[in-house]
Design an enzyme around this catalytic site. Sequence first.
Site, PDB file in Angstrom:
ATOM      1  N   ASN A  77       1.179   5.107   1.969  1.00 33.74           N
ATOM      2  CA  ASN A  77       1.093   3.895   2.946  1.00 33.74           C
ATOM      3  C   ASN A  77      -0.029   4.154   3.930  1.00 33.74           C
ATOM      4  O   ASN A  77      -0.640   5.203   4.155  1.00 33.74           O
ATOM      5  CB  ASN A  77       2.613   3.539   3.760  1.00 33.74           C
ATOM      6  N   ARG A  78      -0.158   3.131   4.981  1.00 28.15           N
ATOM      7  CA  ARG A  78      -0.955   3.132   5.644  1.00 28.15           C
ATOM      8  C   ARG A  78      -1.157   3.795   6.961  1.00 28.15           C
ATOM      9  O   ARG A  78      -1.772   3.482   7.928  1.00 28.15           O
ATOM     10  CB  ARG A  78      -1.628   1.454   6.012  1.00 28.15           C
TER      11      ARG A  78
END
Length: 400
Positions: free
Chosen positions: A210-211
């Site tokens: 994920n970011r």
Amino acid sequence: MLERKKILLGITGSIAAYKAALLARELQRRGAEVRVVMTPSSIEFITPLTLATLTGHPVYSDFTENRDSGEWTNHVELGLWGDAFLIAPATAQTLSAMVTGACDNFLMAVHLSSRCPVIAAPAMDLDMYQHAATQANLEALENRGVSIIQPDSGALASGLDGKGRMAEPEAIANWLENWFQTKAPLNDKKIVITAGPTHEPIDSVRFLGNRSSGKMGFALARELQSAGADVHLIAGPVQLNDPSGVQVTRVETALEMHAEAMKAIKSADIGIATAAVSDFRAKTTSKVKWHRNEMPTAIELDENPDILYDWGKQKRDGQILVGFALETDNGIESAKSKLKRKNLNFIVLNSTADPGAGFGTDTNKISIFEQNGKSHTFDLKSKDAVAHDITQLILTHLPQ
Ligand code: C5P
């Protein structure tokens, strides 16, 4: 008492500079790490070689290290290195330059770059010390948060007798010990923080992730460390440097993060989970890169452990657990249910709906929900300022 404290020692041009060698020695004897910066005029009183030999590190007094090659010294890095910047001796000239923000030598550039607390031990002649200008400078510096270690009274190099002698090295070391103890509210606390994303391999080059940038967790680690805590940061794959004075363990996957976090929480007073742990991992992974025609069209997933939930299950009396919730909708309800289910003292909610909040940004906008029903909302601020707000709330939860 000064174990692992990083003291940046600034030496300026007073006859008391000769005592700086004894001071460096005394700080090290008490466990501190010492690095030295000097003004050009202090070099007239004591050689950099003396301080470099005593501390085992180069001493900096100039912007350039090697004029022929153009190598230069990074004053910003030095300024950020210390837990405290101790200027001893501090001359009338340096105190005045500190007030105006003058930057006419390397030490003054480090002063402007430093983020840690600044402490000055003045040394000068009686009349210079008593002069209204010096007194006004000292007052201005104190108002700005600089701590002043009062000079002693006694025989001065000028032959006069009065206040102006730099405090003795042992007294300065005692002062620092006391300062770390009283000004550092989390001094004897061990804190473990999880941060960043986790990467769950699919094959040797691809992953599920994920970011999350890890910025919030790293900001908290810095803030709590400077409040005196012994911080252990367990970080997933992020592009951030180790915060100074913090123990950092780097991991890739949720299972690795879980193993490290479960070990670390056993001796921790406080656990803070900022990590965006991947909820799932691929059931099977390939040790080599899958070519396009070998790539499965569906990836079967296994559930990863919930680290914070497992911390909550083993929570000891007096232990403080803090969670984060990044929500896209139904934020408050969802955060409150996680607060309960994971057995937390409080949960910090940030919503992707708020511009400037959440993953990757340097700012955040949070609300906090406590176990006791209290809640707090905050404006959009830098992640450093958010870390400060969270630290203040942690202080109110410490067992008395
Ligand atoms: O993913 P979720 O919204 O449940 O995350 C809430 C909190 O739980 C966060 O503090 C996060 O760091 C933590 N968490 C964890 N391990 C997971 C999932 C979440 O520690 N596997």
